[in-house]
Design a protein around this motif. Structure first.
Motif, PDB file in Angstrom:
ATOM      1  N   ARG A  71      -6.356  -1.322 -38.503  1.00 62.27           N
ATOM      2  CA  ARG A  71      -7.435  -2.318 -38.574  1.00 62.27           C
ATOM      3  C   ARG A  71      -8.071  -2.320 -39.957  1.00 62.27           C
ATOM      4  O   ARG A  71      -8.360  -3.385 -40.520  1.00 62.27           O
ATOM      5  CB  ARG A  71      -8.486  -2.028 -37.508  1.00 62.27           C
ATOM      6  N   ASN A  72      -8.278  -1.145 -40.501  1.00 65.31           N
ATOM      7  CA  ASN A  72      -8.861  -1.072 -41.845  1.00 65.31           C
ATOM      8  C   ASN A  72      -7.932  -1.678 -42.896  1.00 65.31           C
ATOM      9  O   ASN A  72      -8.387  -2.310 -43.854  1.00 65.31           O
ATOM     10  CB  ASN A  72      -9.167   0.386 -42.197  1.00 65.31           C
ATOM     11  N   ALA A  73      -6.632  -1.475 -42.712  1.00 69.12           N
ATOM     12  CA  ALA A  73      -5.672  -2.057 -43.649  1.00 69.12           C
ATOM     13  C   ALA A  73      -5.716  -3.575 -43.588  1.00 69.12           C
ATOM     14  O   ALA A  73      -5.679  -4.254 -44.632  1.00 69.12           O
ATOM     15  CB  ALA A  73      -4.267  -1.546 -43.345  1.00 69.12           C
ATOM     16  N   ASP A  74      -5.803  -4.122 -42.387  1.00 71.55           N
ATOM     17  CA  ASP A  74      -5.919  -5.580 -42.253  1.00 71.55           C
ATOM     18  C   ASP A  74      -7.195  -6.086 -42.923  1.00 71.55           C
ATOM     19  O   ASP A  74      -7.199  -7.131 -43.576  1.00 71.55           O
ATOM     20  CB  ASP A  74      -5.923  -5.972 -40.770  1.00 71.55           C
ATOM     21  N   TRP A  75      -8.281  -5.321 -42.748  1.00 80.67           N
ATOM     22  CA  TRP A  75      -9.554  -5.728 -43.361  1.00 80.67           C
ATOM     23  C   TRP A  75      -9.464  -5.716 -44.885  1.00 80.67           C
ATOM     24  O   TRP A  75      -9.928  -6.642 -45.556  1.00 80.67           O
ATOM     25  CB  TRP A  75     -10.670  -4.793 -42.890  1.00 80.67           C
ATOM     26  N   VAL A  76      -8.865  -4.658 -45.440  1.00 76.47           N
ATOM     27  CA  VAL A  76      -8.716  -4.566 -46.904  1.00 76.47           C
ATOM     28  C   VAL A  76      -7.849  -5.707 -47.419  1.00 76.47           C
ATOM     29  O   VAL A  76      -8.170  -6.345 -48.430  1.00 76.47           O
ATOM     30  CB  VAL A  76      -8.111  -3.206 -47.298  1.00 76.47           C
ATOM     31  N   TRP A  77      -6.756  -5.981 -46.707  1.00 79.55           N
ATOM     32  CA  TRP A  77      -5.848  -7.048 -47.130  1.00 79.55           C
ATOM     33  C   TRP A  77      -6.548  -8.410 -47.098  1.00 79.55           C
ATOM     34  O   TRP A  77      -6.413  -9.207 -48.035  1.00 79.55           O
ATOM     35  CB  TRP A  77      -4.618  -7.035 -46.243  1.00 79.55           C
ATOM     36  N   GLN A  78      -7.307  -8.669 -46.058  1.00 79.12           N
ATOM     37  CA  GLN A  78      -8.034  -9.935 -45.962  1.00 79.12           C
ATOM     38  C   GLN A  78      -9.120 -10.021 -47.026  1.00 79.12           C
ATOM     39  O   GLN A  78      -9.360 -11.093 -47.603  1.00 79.12           O
ATOM     40  CB  GLN A  78      -8.656 -10.089 -44.569  1.00 79.12           C
ATOM     41  N   THR A  79      -9.766  -8.910 -47.313  1.00 82.06           N
ATOM     42  CA  THR A  79     -10.793  -8.895 -48.365  1.00 82.06           C
ATOM     43  C   THR A  79     -10.180  -9.219 -49.719  1.00 82.06           C
ATOM     44  O   THR A  79     -10.750  -9.988 -50.509  1.00 82.06           O
ATOM     45  CB  THR A  79     -11.486  -7.520 -48.411  1.00 82.06           C
ATOM     46  N   GLU A  80      -9.020  -8.648 -50.000  1.00 81.23           N
ATOM     47  CA  GLU A  80      -8.352  -8.928 -51.264  1.00 81.23           C
ATOM     48  C   GLU A  80      -7.919 -10.392 -51.340  1.00 81.23           C
ATOM     49  O   GLU A  80      -7.963 -10.995 -52.420  1.00 81.23           O
ATOM     50  CB  GLU A  80      -7.141  -8.004 -51.438  1.00 81.23           C
ATOM     51  N   ARG A  81      -7.515 -10.957 -50.218  1.00 84.92           N
ATOM     52  CA  ARG A  81      -7.137 -12.375 -50.215  1.00 84.92           C
ATOM     53  C   ARG A  81      -8.344 -13.248 -50.524  1.00 84.92           C
ATOM     54  O   ARG A  81      -8.234 -14.236 -51.261  1.00 84.92           O
ATOM     55  CB  ARG A  81      -6.523 -12.746 -48.869  1.00 84.92           C
ATOM     56  N   ILE A  82      -9.495 -12.880 -49.989  1.00 85.08           N
ATOM     57  CA  ILE A  82     -10.716 -13.636 -50.287  1.00 85.08           C
ATOM     58  C   ILE A  82     -11.067 -13.520 -51.765  1.00 85.08           C
ATOM     59  O   ILE A  82     -11.495 -14.488 -52.408  1.00 85.08           O
ATOM     60  CB  ILE A  82     -11.877 -13.123 -49.414  1.00 85.08           C
ATOM     61  N   LEU A  83     -10.852 -12.323 -52.317  1.00 84.17           N
ATOM     62  CA  LEU A  83     -11.160 -12.092 -53.733  1.00 84.17           C
ATOM     63  C   LEU A  83     -10.091 -12.656 -54.663  1.00 84.17           C
ATOM     64  O   LEU A  83     -10.295 -12.704 -55.881  1.00 84.17           O
ATOM     65  CB  LEU A  83     -11.309 -10.583 -53.986  1.00 84.17           C
ATOM     66  N   GLY A  84      -8.954 -13.078 -54.102  1.00 84.47           N
ATOM     67  CA  GLY A  84      -7.878 -13.637 -54.912  1.00 84.47           C
ATOM     68  C   GLY A  84      -7.057 -12.613 -55.661  1.00 84.47           C
ATOM     69  O   GLY A  84      -6.439 -12.942 -56.681  1.00 84.47           O
ATOM     70  N   ILE A  85      -7.024 -11.375 -55.177  1.00 81.85           N
ATOM     71  CA  ILE A  85      -6.267 -10.321 -55.874  1.00 81.85           C
ATOM     72  C   ILE A  85      -5.146  -9.756 -55.004  1.00 81.85           C
ATOM     73  O   ILE A  85      -4.551  -8.725 -55.342  1.00 81.85           O
ATOM     74  CB  ILE A  85      -7.198  -9.179 -56.326  1.00 81.85           C
ATOM     75  N   ALA A  86      -4.855 -10.417 -53.879  1.00 82.68           N
ATOM     76  CA  ALA A  86      -3.849  -9.908 -52.944  1.00 82.68           C
ATOM     77  C   ALA A  86      -2.445 -10.279 -53.399  1.00 82.68           C
ATOM     78  O   ALA A  86      -1.774 -11.132 -52.807  1.00 82.68           O
ATOM     79  CB  ALA A  86      -4.121 -10.449 -51.541  1.00 82.68           C
ATOM     80  N   VAL A  87      -1.981  -9.613 -54.457  1.00 82.60           N
ATOM     81  CA  VAL A  87      -0.641  -9.898 -54.991  1.00 82.60           C
ATOM     82  C   VAL A  87       0.293  -8.704 -54.805  1.00 82.60           C
ATOM     83  O   VAL A  87       1.411  -8.707 -55.330  1.00 82.60           O
ATOM     84  CB  VAL A  87      -0.724 -10.276 -56.485  1.00 82.60           C
ATOM     85  N   GLU A  88      -0.158  -7.692 -54.065  1.00 81.65           N
ATOM     86  CA  GLU A  88       0.663  -6.496 -53.889  1.00 81.65           C
ATOM     87  C   GLU A  88       2.019  -6.810 -53.276  1.00 81.65           C
ATOM     88  O   GLU A  88       3.029  -6.227 -53.676  1.00 81.65           O
ATOM     89  CB  GLU A  88      -0.065  -5.472 -53.008  1.00 81.65           C
ATOM     90  N   GLN A  89       2.053  -7.723 -52.312  1.00 81.29           N
ATOM     91  CA  GLN A  89       3.308  -8.037 -51.651  1.00 81.29           C
ATOM     92  C   GLN A  89       4.307  -8.662 -52.617  1.00 81.29           C
ATOM     93  O   GLN A  89       5.494  -8.301 -52.619  1.00 81.29           O
ATOM     94  CB  GLN A  89       3.061  -8.982 -50.480  1.00 81.29           C
ATOM     95  N   SER A  90       3.850  -9.565 -53.466  1.00 76.97           N
ATOM     96  CA  SER A  90       4.738 -10.184 -54.457  1.00 76.97           C
ATOM     97  C   SER A  90       5.275  -9.154 -55.429  1.00 76.97           C
ATOM     98  O   SER A  90       6.469  -9.158 -55.767  1.00 76.97           O
ATOM     99  CB  SER A  90       3.987 -11.284 -55.210  1.00 76.97           C
ATOM    100  N   VAL A  91       4.396  -8.253 -55.885  1.00 77.22           N
ATOM    101  CA  VAL A  91       4.830  -7.201 -56.803  1.00 77.22           C
ATOM    102  C   VAL A  91       5.841  -6.288 -56.116  1.00 77.22           C
ATOM    103  O   VAL A  91       6.881  -5.932 -56.694  1.00 77.22           O
ATOM    104  CB  VAL A  91       3.616  -6.385 -57.296  1.00 77.22           C
ATOM    105  N   ASN A  92       5.555  -5.923 -54.879  1.00 78.58           N
ATOM    106  CA  ASN A  92       6.431  -5.058 -54.100  1.00 78.58           C
ATOM    107  C   ASN A  92       7.832  -5.648 -53.956  1.00 78.58           C
ATOM    108  O   ASN A  92       8.846  -4.977 -54.202  1.00 78.58           O
ATOM    109  CB  ASN A  92       5.786  -4.817 -52.734  1.00 78.58           C
ATOM    110  N   HIS A  93       7.933  -6.921 -53.596  1.00 75.63           N
ATOM    111  CA  HIS A  93       9.228  -7.569 -53.398  1.00 75.63           C
ATOM    112  C   HIS A  93       9.967  -7.771 -54.723  1.00 75.63           C
ATOM    113  O   HIS A  93      11.190  -7.617 -54.791  1.00 75.63           O
ATOM    114  CB  HIS A  93       9.036  -8.912 -52.691  1.00 75.63           C
TER     115      HIS A  93
END
Length: 277
Positions: A71-93
């Motif tokens: 649940r905390n991971a989902d919250w962090v991921w959603q927070t990063e999406r709101i902040l516009g910094i959720a690019v970890e998945q693109s970098v990972n792939h």
């Protein structure tokens, strides 16, 4: 009678000059503890060994609260999406598409975290003994605060999240010896991602090298080391960006405590110090 009188007067003057020196205040126990001193080798080896054993014991004894960590991971991921910094998945792939690079990053993540940190501690002990204890205190406070974070905020790394399609690069590429794969994964708490001690320790190493090393190339490597570590922890899906922020906050607190105790930042203390009595 005259000669003895002159001798007595001379003795009196000598005694009078010695009184202030004899009555000079001695440093308090607290002042002696705060004064830089050359560390004892046997004590430092024992202290670091016991401290890491306690750190590992406490870190891995933290309740493995999987559901809360997810649940905390989902919250962090959603927070990063709101902040516009959720690019970890693109970098990972993207990085996972270059096999030799991602395998190298897996081994970087599994080994340099310890090797470089221990190497910097040894270098400090040998070349900057007067600054060693204060700088080591920064690392200890940072790590201790991180243990509190692991307990209060269990967090799954991106690679363990369900339904977000992160690639667990260690498992896919079968990285040998990683604490995140095989039987070793059962010995390590997989939900202690916040704060990131890979960032906390690497920035501590980088600042220490950049501040105290003399060759320019060493200073540059010191500055680049935490940057490379940040790229690695994101590319391997072991941490979010915000985990790195948590590591920096812990490190900042460590520097603040060390500075308050020693009266100045550790790098401004004398390079050499007297041996302990």
């Amino acid at each position: 009678m005259g000669a003895p009188t002159e001798q007595t007067a001379a003795d009196s003057r000598q005694d009078a000059t010695e009184v202030p020196a004899a009555s000079a205040p001695t440093p308090s126990r607290l002042a002696r503890w705060r004064a830089p001193r050359r560390p004892r080798l046997w004590f430092e080896i024992l202290l670091i060994a016991v401290s890491y054993w306690v750190y590992s014991l406490i870190r891995n004894a933290v309740p493995m609260q999987r559901d809360e960590a997810m649940r905390n991971a989902d919250w962090v991921w959603q927070t990063e999406r709101i902040l516009g910094i959720a690019v970890e998945q693109s970098v990972n792939h993207t990085v996972n598409g270059v096999t030799w690079l991602i395998v190298a990053m897996n081994y970087y993540y599994a080994t340099l975290h310890f090797i470089v940190t221990i190497g910097v501690l040894v270098w400090l002990y040998r070349r900057h003994p007067g600054r060693y204890a204060a700088t080591r205190l920064v690392l200890f406070i940072t790590t201790g605060l991180a243990l509190v974070g692991f307990y209060l905020f269990p967090l799954a790394p991106p690679r363990l999240m369900n339904g977000h399609h992160f690639i667990d690069t260690v498992t896919v590429h079968e990285t040998w010896g990683s604490m995140a794969s095989g039987n070793l994964a059962e010995m390590s708490n997989q939900y202690a991602a916040m704060p990131s001690m890979h960032i906390g320790w690497s920035v501590w190493c980088g600042i220490t090298i950049a501040m105290l090393a003399k060759p320019l190339w060493a200073k540059v490597l010191g500055a680049l080391y935490p940057v490379a570590t940040l790229v690695v922890i994101v590319s391997t899906a072991n941490h979010f960006w915000l985990d790195a922020v948590g590591g920096l906050l812990c490190l900042s607190f460590g520097f603040a405590v060390s500075c308050a105790w020693y009266g100045r930042v550790s790098y401004r203390l004398p390079r050499l110090a007297p041996a302990p009595s």
